[in-house]
Design an enzyme around this catalytic site. Structure first.
Site, PDB file in Angstrom:
ATOM      1  N   GLY A  30       4.914   9.836  -9.969  1.00 48.69           N
ATOM      2  CA  GLY A  30       4.587   8.743  -9.058  1.00 48.69           C
ATOM      3  C   GLY A  30       3.199   8.913  -8.489  1.00 48.69           C
ATOM      4  O   GLY A  30       2.432   9.753  -8.959  1.00 48.69           O
ATOM      5  N   ASN A  31       2.858   8.094  -7.514  1.00 43.07           N
ATOM      6  CA  ASN A  31       1.572   8.276  -6.834  1.00 43.07           C
ATOM      7  C   ASN A  31       1.731   7.873  -5.371  1.00 43.07           C
ATOM      8  O   ASN A  31       2.796   7.402  -4.964  1.00 43.07           O
ATOM      9  CB  ASN A  31       0.463   7.494  -7.542  1.00 43.07           C
ATOM     10  CG  ASN A  31       0.701   6.003  -7.514  1.00 43.07           C
ATOM     11  OD1 ASN A  31       0.656   5.375  -6.462  1.00 43.07           O
ATOM     12  ND2 ASN A  31       0.986   5.411  -8.677  1.00 43.07           N
ATOM     13  N   ARG A  32       0.674   8.043  -4.594  1.00 41.84           N
ATOM     14  CA  ARG A  32       0.791   7.928  -3.146  1.00 41.84           C
ATOM     15  C   ARG A  32       0.524   6.529  -2.603  1.00 41.84           C
ATOM     16  O   ARG A  32       0.405   6.348  -1.401  1.00 41.84           O
ATOM     17  CB  ARG A  32      -0.151   8.930  -2.480  1.00 41.84           C
ATOM     18  CG  ARG A  32       0.368  10.350  -2.634  1.00 41.84           C
ATOM     19  CD  ARG A  32      -0.685  11.376  -2.294  1.00 41.84           C
ATOM     20  NE  ARG A  32      -1.284  11.131  -0.987  1.00 41.84           N
ATOM     21  CZ  ARG A  32      -2.323  11.804  -0.513  1.00 41.84           C
ATOM     22  NH1 ARG A  32      -2.891  12.730  -1.241  1.00 41.84           N
ATOM     23  NH2 ARG A  32      -2.800  11.518   0.673  1.00 41.84           N
ATOM     24  N   SER A  33       0.454   5.525  -3.456  1.00 41.58           N
ATOM     25  CA  SER A  33       0.245   4.163  -2.954  1.00 41.58           C
ATOM     26  C   SER A  33       1.373   3.767  -1.997  1.00 41.58           C
ATOM     27  O   SER A  33       2.550   3.964  -2.300  1.00 41.58           O
ATOM     28  CB  SER A  33       0.214   3.195  -4.136  1.00 41.58           C
ATOM     29  OG  SER A  33       0.324   1.871  -3.667  1.00 41.58           O
ATOM     30  N   ALA A  98      -0.725   0.165  -7.730  1.00 39.17           N
ATOM     31  CA  ALA A  98      -1.245   1.403  -8.330  1.00 39.17           C
ATOM     32  C   ALA A  98      -0.304   1.750  -9.490  1.00 39.17           C
ATOM     33  O   ALA A  98       0.613   2.568  -9.365  1.00 39.17           O
ATOM     34  CB  ALA A  98      -1.270   2.514  -7.304  1.00 39.17           C
TER      35      ALA A  98
END
Ligand code: CTP
Length: 225
Positions: A30-33, A98
């Site tokens: 995942g990512n931090r968006s 994102a």
């Protein structure tokens, strides 16, 4: 519905948040968006009278007031399907998500166990570029992309605008203070033939300013291509 609003009767699709790419039933990439900017834009667009469809990745945010439809998705492939369906009859598409650049080549339906084999090696494959795919359609909506850059913001943004054939691109500088996950931000708006800086403000103020610019440029171009 009031018809003196800048986007009355205009259909807008906005994607927002991260995508999660599952590795096995308990793990993902995942990512931090946070999705905050996309949700703020959805709210501002709805306030300006637009009929908004919000395609949201996994975020912890309530649907903003006035948003007509929300489609919750998890992965990039699910987001792509939802967006392509929604833009079919849309006037404007704003890509704030994102989207994970990669997903695992093979999802394991069983939890991957630690064991004698040692640490697993994940093979990754590239996800489709949802924004570029929408921009390549004919007919297509007015297409707005986002870019997060750490350096040479204007040059990188102009290159991305041209390469993805966008009508407008909103670039933000990311460093330890602004950008991903932050509550305020500044945007460099670029379109073929011009640019404008939207100075640092809260995400809701920036969203309102951005929606006003999008409405103006969309009208100037004469609507859907
Ligand atoms: N985007 C998309 N689908 C992807 C990747 C990106 O729709 N698979 C969209 C994003 O929503 C955003 C824009 O494309 O509007 C960002 O473009 P991208 O080239 O991915 O930006 P960066 O991640 O900043 O790229 P780079 O690594 O080239 O700097």
């Amino acid at each position: 519905m009031s018809h003196d609003k800048a986007l009355a009767g205009i259909r807008i699709v906005i994607d927002a948040g991260p995508t999660y790419e599952d590795i096995d039933p308990v793990r993902f990439l995942g990512n931090r968006s946070s999705g905050k900017m996309g949700f703020a834009i959805a709210e501002a667009a709805a306030q300006a009278g637009a009929e908004v469809t919000l395609v949201a990745g996994p975020v912890a945010l309530a649907t903003p007031a006035g948003v007509a439809r929300r489609v919750d998705v998890r992965s990039a492939l699910q987001m792509r399907d939802a967006v392509l369906r929604a833009v079919e009859d849309a006037d404007i598409f704003i890509a704030t998500a994102a989207v994970a650049d990669w997903r695992v080549a093979e999802y394991s339906s069983r939890k991957i166990k630690k064991g004698a084999a040692g640490a697993p090696v994940l093979e990754l494959v590239e996800n489709p570029d949802i924004l570029a795919e929408v921009a390549a359609r004919d007919p297509r909506p007015f297409v707005v992309g986002f870019a997060a850059e750490t350096d040479h913001v204007a040059e990188h943004a102009r290159e991305k605008l041209d390469r993805k054939k966008l009508d407008m691109l909103a670039a933000n500088r990311v460093d330890e203070h602004t950008g991903i996950g932050a509550d305020d931000n500044a945007l460099e708006l670029i379109w073929p033939g011009g640019s404008e800086t939207l100075p640092r403000a809260s995400k809701s103020e920036l969203a309102e300013a951005l929606v006003a610019r999008i409405a103006r440029h969309f009208r100037a171009r004469g609507g859907r291509a």
